[in-house]
Design a protein around this motif. Structure first.
Motif, PDB file in Angstrom:
ATOM      1  N   ASN A   1      43.954  -7.061  56.142  1.00  0.00           N
ATOM      2  CA  ASN A   1      44.074  -8.181  57.063  1.00  0.00           C
ATOM      3  C   ASN A   1      45.253  -9.079  56.711  1.00  0.00           C
ATOM      4  OD1 ASN A   1      41.859  -7.368  58.564  1.00  0.00           O
ATOM      5  ND2 ASN A   1      40.436  -8.453  57.230  1.00  0.00           N
ATOM      6  N   ASP A   2      46.323  -8.494  56.169  1.00  0.00           N
ATOM      7  CA  ASP A   2      47.500  -9.284  55.831  1.00  0.00           C
ATOM      8  C   ASP A   2      48.202  -9.754  57.099  1.00  0.00           C
ATOM      9  OD1 ASP A   2      47.175  -9.001  53.090  1.00  0.00           O
ATOM     10  OD2 ASP A   2      48.250  -7.097  53.074  1.00  0.00           O
ATOM     11  N   LYS A   3      48.745 -10.959  57.029  1.00  0.00           N
ATOM     12  CA  LYS A   3      49.490 -11.528  58.138  1.00  0.00           C
ATOM     13  C   LYS A   3      50.861 -11.953  57.629  1.00  0.00           C
ATOM     14  CE  LYS A   3      45.309 -13.247  60.415  1.00  0.00           C
ATOM     15  NZ  LYS A   3      44.536 -12.182  59.880  1.00  0.00           N
ATOM     16  N   ILE A   4      51.865 -11.771  58.465  1.00  0.00           N
ATOM     17  CA  ILE A   4      53.228 -12.132  58.116  1.00  0.00           C
ATOM     18  C   ILE A   4      53.656 -13.304  59.004  1.00  0.00           C
ATOM     19  CG2 ILE A   4      55.624 -11.327  57.966  1.00  0.00           C
ATOM     20  CD1 ILE A   4      53.669  -9.813  56.106  1.00  0.00           C
ATOM     21  N   LEU A   5      54.263 -14.325  58.399  1.00  0.00           N
ATOM     22  CA  LEU A   5      54.802 -15.470  59.126  1.00  0.00           C
ATOM     23  C   LEU A   5      56.287 -15.557  58.831  1.00  0.00           C
ATOM     24  CD1 LEU A   5      54.646 -18.141  60.739  1.00  0.00           C
ATOM     25  CD2 LEU A   5      54.095 -19.269  58.570  1.00  0.00           C
ATOM     26  N   ASP A   6      57.102 -15.558  59.883  1.00  0.00           N
ATOM     27  CA  ASP A   6      58.543 -15.724  59.739  1.00  0.00           C
ATOM     28  C   ASP A   6      58.944 -16.925  60.585  1.00  0.00           C
ATOM     29  OD1 ASP A   6      61.289 -15.609  59.632  1.00  0.00           O
ATOM     30  OD2 ASP A   6      61.408 -13.456  60.030  1.00  0.00           O
ATOM     31  N   THR A   7      59.323 -18.019  59.936  1.00  0.00           N
ATOM     32  CA  THR A   7      59.660 -19.248  60.650  1.00  0.00           C
ATOM     33  C   THR A   7      61.108 -19.282  61.127  1.00  0.00           C
ATOM     34  OG1 THR A   7      60.171 -20.358  58.573  1.00  0.00           O
ATOM     35  CG2 THR A   7      57.917 -20.563  59.409  1.00  0.00           C
ATOM     36  N   HIS A   8      61.894 -18.284  60.760  1.00  0.00           N
ATOM     37  CA  HIS A   8      63.285 -18.172  61.200  1.00  0.00           C
ATOM     38  C   HIS A   8      63.504 -16.722  61.627  1.00  0.00           C
ATOM     39  CE1 HIS A   8      63.175 -21.647  58.517  1.00  0.00           C
ATOM     40  NE2 HIS A   8      64.143 -22.126  59.284  1.00  0.00           N
ATOM     41  N   LEU A   9      63.030 -16.375  62.800  1.00  0.00           N
ATOM     42  CA  LEU A   9      62.917 -14.991  63.246  1.00  0.00           C
ATOM     43  C   LEU A   9      64.251 -14.259  63.319  1.00  0.00           C
ATOM     44  CD1 LEU A   9      60.783 -12.979  64.075  1.00  0.00           C
ATOM     45  CD2 LEU A   9      60.901 -13.875  66.390  1.00  0.00           C
ATOM     46  N   GLY A  10      65.281 -14.919  63.782  1.00  0.00           N
ATOM     47  CA  GLY A  10      66.609 -14.313  63.799  1.00  0.00           C
ATOM     48  C   GLY A  10      66.660 -12.992  64.548  1.00  0.00           C
ATOM     49  N   SER A  11      67.189 -11.954  63.900  1.00  0.00           N
ATOM     50  CA  SER A  11      67.355 -10.650  64.560  1.00  0.00           C
ATOM     51  C   SER A  11      66.064  -9.842  64.595  1.00  0.00           C
ATOM     52  CB  SER A  11      68.450  -9.849  63.856  1.00  0.00           C
ATOM     53  OG  SER A  11      68.055  -9.549  62.530  1.00  0.00           O
ATOM     54  N   GLN A  12      65.000 -10.380  64.042  1.00  0.00           N
ATOM     55  CA  GLN A  12      63.654  -9.822  64.103  1.00  0.00           C
ATOM     56  C   GLN A  12      63.437  -8.580  63.227  1.00  0.00           C
ATOM     57  OE1 GLN A  12      61.758  -9.842  67.951  1.00  0.00           O
ATOM     58  NE2 GLN A  12      62.932 -11.606  68.633  1.00  0.00           N
ATOM     59  N   SER A  13      64.207  -8.449  62.164  1.00  0.00           N
ATOM     60  CA  SER A  13      63.996  -7.343  61.229  1.00  0.00           C
ATOM     61  C   SER A  13      62.602  -7.395  60.623  1.00  0.00           C
ATOM     62  CB  SER A  13      65.034  -7.380  60.101  1.00  0.00           C
ATOM     63  OG  SER A  13      66.327  -7.209  60.616  1.00  0.00           O
ATOM     64  N   SER A  14      62.153  -8.605  60.284  1.00  0.00           N
ATOM     65  CA  SER A  14      60.812  -8.744  59.694  1.00  0.00           C
ATOM     66  C   SER A  14      59.732  -8.350  60.705  1.00  0.00           C
ATOM     67  CB  SER A  14      60.590 -10.166  59.196  1.00  0.00           C
ATOM     68  OG  SER A  14      60.781 -11.094  60.244  1.00  0.00           O
ATOM     69  N   ARG A  15      59.940  -8.669  61.960  1.00  0.00           N
ATOM     70  CA  ARG A  15      58.978  -8.300  63.011  1.00  0.00           C
ATOM     71  C   ARG A  15      58.902  -6.788  63.166  1.00  0.00           C
ATOM     72  NH1 ARG A  15      59.587  -9.547  69.474  1.00  0.00           N
ATOM     73  NH2 ARG A  15      57.524  -8.796  70.082  1.00  0.00           N
TER      74      ARG A  15
ATOM     75  N   LYS B   1      55.860  -1.795  62.263  1.00  0.00           N
ATOM     76  CA  LYS B   1      55.814  -0.396  61.833  1.00  0.00           C
ATOM     77  C   LYS B   1      54.870  -0.177  60.649  1.00  0.00           C
ATOM     78  CE  LYS B   1      60.080   1.116  63.893  1.00  0.00           C
ATOM     79  NZ  LYS B   1      61.294   1.913  63.768  1.00  0.00           N
ATOM     80  N   LEU B   2      54.583  -1.249  59.887  1.00  0.00           N
ATOM     81  CA  LEU B   2      53.655  -1.137  58.765  1.00  0.00           C
ATOM     82  C   LEU B   2      52.237  -1.568  59.131  1.00  0.00           C
ATOM     83  CD1 LEU B   2      55.993  -2.426  55.939  1.00  0.00           C
ATOM     84  CD2 LEU B   2      55.228  -0.069  56.307  1.00  0.00           C
ATOM     85  N   GLY B   3      52.045  -2.025  60.368  1.00  0.00           N
ATOM     86  CA  GLY B   3      50.705  -2.362  60.840  1.00  0.00           C
ATOM     87  C   GLY B   3      50.208  -3.743  60.470  1.00  0.00           C
ATOM     88  N   PHE B   4      51.092  -4.672  60.157  1.00  0.00           N
ATOM     89  CA  PHE B   4      50.682  -6.036  59.807  1.00  0.00           C
ATOM     90  C   PHE B   4      50.599  -6.910  61.051  1.00  0.00           C
ATOM     91  CE2 PHE B   4      52.762  -4.707  55.815  1.00  0.00           C
ATOM     92  CZ  PHE B   4      51.738  -4.969  54.926  1.00  0.00           C
ATOM     93  N   ASP B   5      49.712  -7.911  61.006  1.00  0.00           N
ATOM     94  CA  ASP B   5      49.713  -8.963  62.027  1.00  0.00           C
ATOM     95  C   ASP B   5      50.956  -9.809  61.779  1.00  0.00           C
ATOM     96  OD1 ASP B   5      47.330  -8.210  63.218  1.00  0.00           O
ATOM     97  OD2 ASP B   5      46.127  -9.515  61.944  1.00  0.00           O
TER      98      ASP B   5
END
Length: 68
Positions: A1-15, A20-24
Motif C-alpha cells: 500500500n505504498d503511495k508516492i507524492l511528487d510536489t514538483h511533477l515536472g516531466s512526470q518521470s516519477s509518475r 509501471k511499478l504499481g504504486f499509488d
C-alpha cells in the motif's frame, strides 16, 4: 500500500515509474503547459511495453565464422 507524492511533477518521470511499478501516486504541477506536456509523455510511455524483447538473429553465434 505504498503511495508516492511528487510536489514538483515536472516531466512526470516519477509518475511513469510509479505507474509501471504499481504504486499509488499523487503529483502536483503549477505550470499548466508543462503539466499538459508531461501528461502526453505519460500517456505515450504507458502505451509502450515495460521491457523491449531482445532481438536475436537466427543461428548459433558460436558456430558462425567471423566476418573479416
Amino acid at each position: 500500500n505504498d503511495k508516492i507524492l511528487d510536489t514538483h511533477l515536472g516531466s512526470q518521470s516519477s509518475r511513469i515509474a510509479a505507474y509501471k511499478l504499481g504504486f499509488d501516486f499523487w503529483g502536483y504541477e503549477l505550470d499548466e503547459d508543462y503539466f499538459k506536456q508531461g501528461c502526453e509523455r505519460f500517456e505515450k510511455s504507458i502505451a509502450e511495453p515495460l521491457f523491449d524483447a531482445p532481438k536475436f538473429e537466427q543461428g548459433n553465434i558460436f558456430t558462425q565464422k567471423p566476418q573479416i
